[in-house]
Motif scaffolding. Structure first.
Motif, PDB file in Angstrom:
ATOM      1  N   ALA A   1       0.839  -1.203   0.000  1.00 20.91           N
ATOM      2  CA  ALA A   1       0.000   0.000   0.000  1.00 20.91           C
ATOM      3  C   ALA A   1       0.875   1.255   0.000  1.00 20.91           C
ATOM      4  N   TRP A   2       2.011   1.222   0.721  1.00 22.27           N
ATOM      5  CA  TRP A   2       2.930   2.369   0.691  1.00 22.27           C
ATOM      6  C   TRP A   2       3.376   2.655  -0.729  1.00 22.27           C
ATOM      7  N   GLU A   3       3.797   1.592  -1.397  1.00 26.88           N
ATOM      8  CA  GLU A   3       4.299   1.812  -2.748  1.00 26.88           C
ATOM      9  C   GLU A   3       3.185   2.283  -3.674  1.00 26.88           C
ATOM     10  N   ALA A   4       1.982   1.721  -3.463  1.00 33.76           N
ATOM     11  CA  ALA A   4       0.856   2.155  -4.278  1.00 33.76           C
ATOM     12  C   ALA A   4       0.577   3.640  -4.037  1.00 33.76           C
ATOM     13  N   LEU A   5       0.737   4.048  -2.801  1.00 35.95           N
ATOM     14  CA  LEU A   5       0.550   5.449  -2.432  1.00 35.95           C
ATOM     15  C   LEU A   5       1.533   6.341  -3.181  1.00 35.95           C
ATOM     16  N   ARG A   6       2.760   5.860  -3.277  1.00 36.56           N
ATOM     17  CA  ARG A   6       3.776   6.602  -4.009  1.00 36.56           C
ATOM     18  C   ARG A   6       3.394   6.706  -5.486  1.00 36.56           C
ATOM     19  N   GLU A   7       2.799   5.639  -6.000  1.00 33.23           N
ATOM     20  CA  GLU A   7       2.470   5.627  -7.427  1.00 33.23           C
ATOM     21  C   GLU A   7       1.249   6.487  -7.727  1.00 33.23           C
ATOM     22  N   ASP A   8       0.198   6.339  -6.957  1.00 31.62           N
ATOM     23  CA  ASP A   8      -1.024   7.086  -7.268  1.00 31.62           C
ATOM     24  C   ASP A   8      -1.964   7.068  -6.073  1.00 31.62           C
ATOM     25  N   GLN A   9      -2.047   8.220  -5.399  1.00 34.54           N
ATOM     26  CA  GLN A   9      -2.880   8.299  -4.200  1.00 34.54           C
ATOM     27  C   GLN A   9      -4.361   8.181  -4.498  1.00 34.54           C
ATOM     28  N   ILE A  10      -4.767   8.794  -5.609  1.00 31.75           N
ATOM     29  CA  ILE A  10      -6.197   8.806  -5.915  1.00 31.75           C
ATOM     30  C   ILE A  10      -6.671   7.395  -6.199  1.00 31.75           C
ATOM     31  N   ALA A  11      -5.872   6.658  -6.971  1.00 31.14           N
ATOM     32  CA  ALA A  11      -6.245   5.271  -7.248  1.00 31.14           C
ATOM     33  C   ALA A  11      -6.327   4.489  -5.946  1.00 31.14           C
ATOM     34  N   CYS A  12      -5.411   4.747  -5.021  1.00 26.79           N
ATOM     35  CA  CYS A  12      -5.445   4.048  -3.728  1.00 26.79           C
ATOM     36  C   CYS A  12      -6.772   4.261  -3.031  1.00 26.79           C
ATOM     37  N   ARG A  13      -7.207   5.528  -3.031  1.00 26.05           N
ATOM     38  CA  ARG A  13      -8.456   5.807  -2.339  1.00 26.05           C
ATOM     39  C   ARG A  13      -9.614   5.102  -3.011  1.00 26.05           C
ATOM     40  N   SER A  14      -9.566   5.010  -4.347  1.00 26.92           N
ATOM     41  CA  SER A  14     -10.663   4.336  -5.041  1.00 26.92           C
ATOM     42  C   SER A  14     -10.659   2.836  -4.755  1.00 26.92           C
ATOM     43  N   LEU A  15      -9.548   2.330  -4.243  1.00 25.69           N
ATOM     44  CA  LEU A  15      -9.485   0.902  -3.933  1.00 25.69           C
ATOM     45  C   LEU A  15      -9.748   0.645  -2.457  1.00 25.69           C
ATOM     46  N   GLY A  16     -10.225   1.628  -1.765  1.00 20.03           N
ATOM     47  CA  GLY A  16     -10.604   1.437  -0.376  1.00 20.03           C
ATOM     48  C   GLY A  16      -9.463   1.521   0.619  1.00 20.03           C
ATOM     49  N   ILE A  17      -8.332   2.091   0.205  1.00 20.22           N
ATOM     50  CA  ILE A  17      -7.205   2.200   1.131  1.00 20.22           C
ATOM     51  C   ILE A  17      -7.303   3.533   1.858  1.00 20.22           C
ATOM     52  N   ASN A  18      -7.234   3.477   3.172  1.00 20.74           N
ATOM     53  CA  ASN A  18      -7.258   4.702   3.967  1.00 20.74           C
ATOM     54  C   ASN A  18      -5.879   5.331   3.895  1.00 20.74           C
ATOM     55  N   THR A  19      -5.753   6.358   3.070  1.00 23.31           N
ATOM     56  CA  THR A  19      -4.410   6.885   2.795  1.00 23.31           C
ATOM     57  C   THR A  19      -3.802   7.562   4.020  1.00 23.31           C
ATOM     58  N   THR A  20      -4.627   8.192   4.845  1.00 25.53           N
ATOM     59  CA  THR A  20      -4.074   8.878   6.017  1.00 25.53           C
ATOM     60  C   THR A  20      -3.399   7.880   6.949  1.00 25.53           C
ATOM     61  N   ILE A  21      -4.111   6.778   7.243  1.00 23.73           N
ATOM     62  CA  ILE A  21      -3.529   5.794   8.158  1.00 23.73           C
ATOM     63  C   ILE A  21      -2.309   5.140   7.530  1.00 23.73           C
ATOM     64  N   THR A  22      -2.393   4.874   6.233  1.00 28.10           N
ATOM     65  CA  THR A  22      -1.247   4.244   5.569  1.00 28.10           C
ATOM     66  C   THR A  22      -0.022   5.145   5.631  1.00 28.10           C
TER      67      THR A  22
END
Lengths: 516, 281, 304
Positions: free
Chosen positions: A362-383
Motif C-alpha cells: 500500500a505504501w508503494e501504491a501510495l507513491r504511485e497514485d494516491q487517488i487510485a489508492c483511495r478508489s481501492l478502499g485504502i485509507n491513505t491517512t492511516i497508511t
C-alpha cells in the motif's frame, strides 16, 4: 556547437569560443569572491587582492571546458568512452586499449617521477587513484569475461554482509596476533559512523522511497531517540537495552503526533512542514534548558552492556573479567559496531518484510497514485501515518545508538544538514533500493570522512590547507555530480514484491516518486 | 415501474454539484438497477464525470443524496462516507478516464493492492504477519488465486509480472477493470472504458462487461461516448446535458428521444423550431 | 501603543527582506515546480558581493553614499544574477525532465557548495560593515519611549515597493512574463508555441537572483554584519514565507514575507526571542492545515 563527425579543425573554433565564454562567466563569478579577500585589520575590513588564485581558477575553467569540448562532448570518439566501457560488457576496440594504456603509462611515469625526483604526495595520490580505478575495472572485466552468468547481485550482497560481520573480529585477531599496526580504532569508528547512516538511510527510505512522502525533518526523530535515551539514562539510571525500545516508541509516537495534522498536505508543502518540525525540535532542545541542558547538551550517557556485563577496565563482572580476557578498549568499540550492525540489519529485514506485506504494498501504491489508492478502499491517512511512524521509529533507534556511542549529545548534532545528508543518501542510492542506500552511505559518509585524512592534498594547496574545510565543499560537489550523472540513483530499478512466475526488475523510469 | 426502479442498488436524488458559480450537475435524480448495465451518457461537459466523482466520493455533492442498498438490506449514504469507505464498506469500485494504474508496480501487484483491506485484516494489521501468526499465508495465497482468476478473465495472465506502465493501452484499460473487480464490488463504475480502444479491443471489452453483469451479477454504471458500445450492452440509459437530466429510460427510448438527438447531434438551423417544439422548449 | 508601533515598523522592514527572497523561491517553484534550496545561499552570495563592492569603492575613494549605493546595487544585482544563472545551468538544467527529487538533492548540494565556497574563499568569521545609511526620524514619543523610523528602514521599504512594482510589470506586461506564465501552465505546449523554455527558466533564475542580491544588500545595510551562514536561516524563513502566502503567487510571497517578519518581530518583542522561529514555523503549520495551499495560493483542484 559542432556536429559529431566534423573534423578536429572545424570543431576547434567553436570549442575555443565556448570555452572563452565559460572563462568570462567564471571571471564574473570569481572576480570579487575569489579575487579579493576580506581581511580583518584594526581599522576594519580591508581587501587583499589575489590575482594569481583568480587567474588559476579562471584558467582551470577555460582549459577544462576546452578539453571537454574537444575530446568528450560532441567528439566523434569521446575519450571517456573506454573508461566507461570498463564497467560494461562491450568488447574493447584497439583505440580503447590505446587510451587505457596511455593513461596507465602516464600515471606510472607520474608516480616514478614523484618517487625519484620531487617526492610529492599529490602526484602519488593522483597516480594511486588512477591505478585503483583501472585495477577495479580490469578485475571486473576479467571476472565477467570468464564467468558471465554468475548471480553478481547476490554475490555482492552476501559478500558485503559477510564482510560486515567478519571484518572487526578478523581485523582484531590479525592485529593482536601479528601487530600490523592497523589504525583499527579509526577504522571501527568510521565503520560505526557509516553503519549509523546506513540505518538512518534505510529508515528514511520507508518514508521517502516506499511511501513517497518527502520528509526534510527526519533528524527530529533521530534527536527524539537520542534525547529520550540520554535523559532516561542520566535522570533515572536506566540502561541502553531498556531505553532502546522506549526511544523507538517515543520517536514513533512523535511521528504520529507530528504526522497526523500534516499528512494530508501535498508534496512540497509536506516537505516544508517537516523541515519546520525538524527546526522546531532543535530549537526546543536548544532552549528548554531545565530539561535538555540547552546548548551544553547531555553528557555522561552510559555505554551498552553485553548482557549486563559492562566494558570497563577493572572491577568484577566486567566483560573482560567474565570471559577471562585482557581488557582492551577496542572490545567495547567492537561491541558497539555489532550493536549498530544488528540494528541496521533489523531495520533492513523489517523493511524487506513489510514490503512483501499488504502495508508495504500500500505504501508503494501510495507513491504511485494516491487517488487510485483511495478508489481501492485504502485509507491513505492511516497508511501514510504508519510509514511515517515506522520511519520515525528507526530514526529513534538510531538516535539512541548515537547517544550511547558518543556518550554526549547536544542540539548541534541535529541540524538540517543531517536531514539533508540522510535524504541525499536515500535519493543517491536509488529510492526504494536497500542495497543502493547502503552503497550511497558508504560512498558519501565514508568518502567524506576519508577526506579528513588526506595529507596529500596539503602538498597541492600548501601548508595552510585544512582539508576539513574543503570536505564539505567536495561533499556538495559530489552530491551535485552524482545526481546529474545518475538522476535515478545508483540502483534505479525496483524489484517486484510478489511474483507469479518470474521476477523481472522494473526500470526506474516507470516508478513514480510520489508527487501528490 | 421500470425494472431498475423496483429495487435499485443505487439511488441518486436531487444531486447538485456547484464549483463556485458553475453548476456542473443540477438536480439530477436517477436509479441504478441491481442487475443492469446502466450507461450515463451526454455530450462533453454534460457533468457525467462529476456525477461519477460524487458517487465514488471524490467530490462531496453540494446538495442531494446518494443511497446504496446492499443485498442484505444495509443502506449506505455515499455522500456522507469517506472516499475509501465507499469502496471498502459500500463496495463501489471505479476506473478512471485517464487510466490510473500503479505504473511502477507489476500487474499482479496492482491486483494485490486492490485486495488491501482483506489482506490487511488477514495479516493481523501487519503485526500478526511479522510474528508469523494467523492465516496470512493462506490469505495471501487466496488473494493471488483471486488475482489470477481475474487475470485470466481479462487475458493478462502471461503479463502478470510486467510493470503495469509497460502494457499496451488496451491492456491497461482491462487491467484497471480487473483491479476494480478485485475489490469485490457490488457496483462497478467505469469512466469511458472504451476510449482509445480499437474495434477489436472494444468488442472484447463489451464481452467482458457483459460477462461481469451476467456471470458475476454485478451492476455496472458506465460513462461512454461510443454509442455503439452503449446501445449494444446497456439495459438502461441516463442522459445528461449541461448538468441536467434530459432522458432516463431503455436504450430504445433514449435512441428515439428527440432531446437526446438534439443534444447529441445538434440540429440544422432550419429544423430548429420543429425540434424545439417537439422537445417542448 | 508606541512600543507596538515600533515593532510594527521593525517587522515590516524585516518582512520586506524576506519577501524579496521569497519571490525567488515562488517564481522558480511556479515555473519548474522545484524547491530551489540554494536560493537562500544566492542571497548570502549577494550580500558578500555587496560587501566586497562597498569595501572596493571605499578604497577607491568613492565617498558619496547615494552614488556608492547605486553602484553597489546594480553591480551586485548583475554579478549575483550570474551566480543564479550558473547554478541553474549546472545543477538543474541537466535534470529538467527527470525525476522530481533529483533537482531537490542537487539544490541541497549547491547550497552546501555555495556556503562552503564562501567560507573557504572569505573565511568563516563574521564580516562587519560600518553603518552606511544612518539617521532617521523620531515619529513621536510616548512617555520616554520614542518611536523611530530610521532611514535604512525607509530605504528597505521603498526599494521593496519599487522593485515589486517593476517586477509586477515585468510579469504582467512583458513578453518574458507571458513566456513565464506559459511555461508555468504547460512547458511542452509553451515550447511548441515557440517559447524558448530554457531561456525563460534561465531568466527566471536571473531575476530571482537579482532580487536576492537586493535583499542581501539591504540585509547587509540593516544588520551591518554577515557571515556565510545567513543564507540558510534567511532562506528557510523566506521559503516558509513563500509557502505561507501560497507558493507560485507573487503577491503571496510578499504577504507571506511580511507576515513571517511581523510574527518574528512581535514574538521577540512580547514573548521570548529564543522561540521566535518556533512561532513562525508553528504558524506555518497551522495555516497550512487550514489553507493547504497557503493564503493566496490557487486551491489545487483534484483532477480525477
Amino acid at each position: 556547437m559542432a556536429e559529431p563527425g566534423t573534423s578536429f579543425g572545424q570543431r576547434l573554433g567553436p570549442a575555443l569560443l565556448d570555452s572563452l565564454l565559460a572563462a568570462i562567466i567564471a571571471f564574473a563569478l570569481f572576480s570579487l569572491l575569489l579575487g579579493l579577500r576580506m581581511v580583518d585589520k584594526v581599522t576594519g575590513l580591508t581587501l587583499q587582492p589575489r590575482p594569481v588564485l583568480l587567474a588559476v581558477a579562471v584558467g582551470i575553467v577555460f582549459c577544462g571546458r576546452l578539453l571537454l569540448n574537444l575530446f568528450v562532448w560532441h567528439a566523434e570518439y569521446p575519450l571517456t568512452a573506454p573508461f566507461a566501457k570498463l564497467f560494461t560488457r562491450a568488447p574493447f576496440e584497439r583505440r580503447d586499449l590505446i587510451v587505457l594504456g596511455a593513461t596507465l603509462l602516464v600515471a606510472t611515469l607520474m608516480f616514478l617521477f614523484s618517487l625519484v625526483i620531487i617526492d610529492s604526495a599529490a602526484f602519488e595520490l593522483v597516480a594511486a587513484s588512477v591505478f585503483i580505478f583501472l585495477g577495479i575495472g580490469l578485475v571486473r572485466r576479467i571476472i565477467v569475461q570468464f564467468f558471465p552468468d554468475l548471480p553478481y547481485g547476490r554475490i555482492f550482497t552476501v559478500g558485503g554482509i559477510a564482510f560486515a560481520v567478519l571484518f572487526p573480529i578478523c581485523a582484531y585477531l590479525l592485529e593482536k596476533t601479528f601487530r600490523l599496526g592497523l589504525p583499527l580504532r579509526y577504522l571501527l569508528d568510521l565503520s560505526i559512523l557509516v553503519l549509523t547512516y546506513v540505518m538512518l538511510g534505510w529508515g528514511l527510505n520507508v518514508v521517502v522511497g516506499l511511501a513517497g512522502l518527502l520528509d526534510l525533518g527526519y533528524v527530529a526523530f533521530y534527536a527524539v531517540g537520542a534525547y529520550t535515551f540520554a535523559l532516561l539514562a542520566t535522570h533515572f539510571g536506566l540502561g541502553f537495552w531498556i531505553c532502546l525500545p522506549i526511544a523507538g516508541a517515543a520517536a514513533a509516537l512523535w511521528g504520529i503526533i507530528l504526522g497526523f495534522p500534516v499528512l494530508r498536505l501535498r508534496g512540497d508543502y509536506l516537505a516544508i512542514v517537516t523541515l519546520a518540525f525538524g527546526e522546531i525540535v532543535r530549537i526546543v532542545l536548544l532552549n528548554w534548558t531545565e530539561v535538555t541542558n540547552g546548548p551544553n547538551g547531555v553528557s555522561g550517557i552510559p555505554k551498552p552492556t553485553f548482557f549486563g556485563l559492562p566494558f570497563a577496565p577493572s572491577g568484577d563482572g566486567t566483560f573482560s573479567s567474565f570471559f577471562g580476557l585482557k581488557y582492551d578498549p577496542l572490545q567495547g568499540i567492537i561491541f558497539l559496531y555489532y550493536v549498530i550492525l544488528a540494528l541496521a540489519f533489523i531495520t533492513n529485514l523489517v523493511t524487506l518484510k513489510l514490503r512483501r506485506l499488504p502495508i508495504g504494498r500500500a505504501w508503494e501504491a501510495l507513491r504511485e497514485d494516491q487517488i487510485a489508492c483511495r478508489s481501492l478502499g485504502i485509507n491513505t491517512t492511516i497508511t501514510k501515518l504508519t510509514a511515517f511512524a515506522i520511519g520515525a521509529m528507526f530514526g529513534g533507534l538510531a538516535g539512541s545508538f548515537f547517544a550511547t556511542r558518543q556518550g554526549f549529545i547536544s542540539p548541534e548534532s541535529f541540524t538540517f544538514i543531517e536531514s539533508a545528508i540522510i535524504l541525499a543518501i536515500v535519493v543517491l542510492g536509488g529510492m526504494g533500493s536497500q542495497l543502493g542506500v547502503a552503497i550511497a552511505a558508504i560512498v558519501m559518509v565514508g568518502g567524506f570522512e576519508a577526506l579528513r585524512h588526506t595529507e596529500g592534498l596539503q602538498s597541492i594547496f600548501g601548508e595552510g590547507f585544512d582539508p576539513a574545510l574543503y570536505r564539505m565543499l567536495l561533499f556538495g560537489i559530489a552530491m551535485v555530480g552524482i545526481m546529474v550523472w545518475r538522476p535515478r540513483g545508483i540502483i534505479g530499478s525496483r524489484s517486484p514484491s510478489i511474483v507469479l512466475d518470474e521476477a523481472r526488475p522494473i526500470g526506474g523510469g516507470l516508478v513514480r516518486e510520489g508527487r501528490a | 415501474m421500470r425494472s431498475w426502479e423496483e429495487d435499485p442498488l443505487l439511488r441518486a436524488e436531487h444531486l447538485t454539484m456547484r464549483f463556485g458559480g458553475l453548476t456542473a450537475v443540477d438536480d439530477v435524480s436517477f436509479a441504478v438497477g441491481r442487475h443492469d448495465i446502466t450507461a450515463l451518457i451526454g455530450p462533453n461537459g454534460a457533468g457525467k464525470t462529476t456525477v461519477f466523482n460524487c458517487i465514488t466520493g471524490f467530490y462531496k455533492p453540494t446538495e442531494g443524496m446518494i443511497e446504496l442498498r446492499q443485498p442484505d438490506g444495509q443502506i449506505f449514504r455515499l455522500e456522507q462516507l469517506d472516499d475509501h469507505d465507499i469502496n471498502a464498506r459500500a463496495r463501489v469500485a471505479r476506473t478512471f478516464q485517464n487510466i490510473r494504474l500503479f505504473q511502477g508496480m507489476t500487474v499482479l501487484e496492482n491486483l494485490m493492492v486492490a485486495q488491501h483491506n482483506v489482506l490487511m485484516r488477514a495479516s493481523g494489521l501487519t503485526v500478526g504477519a511479522i510474528l508469523g501468526l494467523g492465516g496470512f499465508r493462506q490469505a495471501e495465497k487466496d488473494a493471488v488465486d483471486f488475482a489470477r482468476y481475474w487475470l485470466d478473465r481479462v487475458n493478462l495472465t502471461a503479463r502478470a509480472d510486467e510493470p503495469a506502465g509497460e502494457l499496451p493501452y488496451g491492456d491497461q484499460r482491462r487491467l484497471e477493470i480487473a483491479r476494480a473487480m478485485c475489490t469485490r464490488p457490488l457496483l462497478l463504475c467505469l469512466d469511458e472504458p472504451a476510449a482509445g480502444l480499437n474495434a477489436r479491443e472494444s468488442d472484447a471489452l463489451n464481452e467482458l462487461l457483459y460477462s461481469i453483469r451476467k456471470q458475476d451479477d454485478i451492476a455496472i454504471l458506465l460513462i461512454e461516448h461510443d454509442m455503439s458500445v452503449v446501445m449494444r450492452i446497456s439495459d438502461h440509459v441516463v442522459v445528461l446535458d449541461y448538468g441536467r437530466l434530459i432522458a432516463d429510460g431503455t436504450t430504445a427510448e433514449a435512441r428515439n428521444d428527440p432531446r437526446v438527438i438534439a443534444a447529441y447531434l445538434g440540429v440544422p438551423d432550419e429544423e430548429l423550431p420543429v425540434v424545439e417544439r417537439e422537445v417542448g422548449l | 501603543m508606541a512600543y507596538f508601533l515600533q515593532q510594527l515598523i521593525n517587522g515590516i522592514a524585516l518582512g520586506s527582506i524576506y519577501g524579496l527572497i521569497a519571490i525567488g523561491y515562488t517564481m522558480v517553484y511556479g515555473i519548474i515546480g522545484m524547491i530551489n534550496f540554494a536560493h537562500g545561499d544566492i542571497f548570502m552570495v549577494g550580500a558578500f558581493i555587496a560587501l566586497i563592492l562597498f569595501l572596493a569603492l571605499l578604497s577607491l575613494g568613492v565617498t558619496m553614499i547615494p552614488l556608492a549605493l547605486l553602484i553597489v546595487l546594480l553591480l551586485a544585482m548583475v554579478l549575483t544574477a550570474v551566480w543564479g544563472w550558473t547554478v541553474e545551468r549546472i545543477a538543474y538544467r541537466p535534470l529538467r525532465e527527470s525525476f522530481r527529487l533529483a533537482p531537490l538533492i542537487t539544490a541541497i548540494g549547491m547550497s552546501i557548495v555555495l556556503q562552503n565556497f564562501i567560507q573557504v574563499a572569505q573565511g568563516a568569521r563574521v564580516k562587519p560593515l560600518q553603518p552606511v545609511v544612518t539617521g532617521g526620524y523620531t515619529l513621536f514619543t510616548e512617555g520616554d519611549f520614542a518611536v523611530n523610523l530610521s532611514n535604512i528602514q525607509i530605504l528597505i521599504v521603498v526599494t521593496t515597493l519599487v522593485l515589486m512594482t517593476v517586477f509586477w510589470l515585468i510579469i504582467t506586461r512583458t513578453a518574458l512574463g507571458r513566456s513565464q506564465r506559459a511555461c508555468e501552465q504547460d512547458r511542452l505546449m509553451a515550447a511548441l508555441s515557440g517559447v524558448n523554455v530554457d531561456r525563460t527558466i534561465s531568466l527566471t533564475f536571473v531575476l530571482g537572483a537579482a532580487l536576492a542580491a537586493v535583499a542581501g544588500l539591504l540585509y547587509l545595510l540593516y544588520y551591518g554584519v554577515i557571515d556565510f551562514y545567513i543564507g540558510f536561516v534567511a532562506g528557510i524563513k523566506a521559503f516558509t514565507a513563500a509557502v505561507f502566502g501560497g507558493i507560485g503567487s507573487l503577491p503571496g510571497a510578499m504577504l507571506g514575507g511580511l507576515i513571517i517578519g511581523l510574527i518574528e518581530t512581535f514574538w521577540s518583542a512580547y514573548f521570548t526571542i529564543e522561540y521566535k522561529d518556533v512561532a513562525a514555523f508553528s504558524m506555518l503549520a497551522i495555516v497550512l492545515i487550514f489553507f493547504p495551499t497557503g493564503l493566496l495560493g490557487r486551491p489545487e483542484v483534484e483532477k480525477v
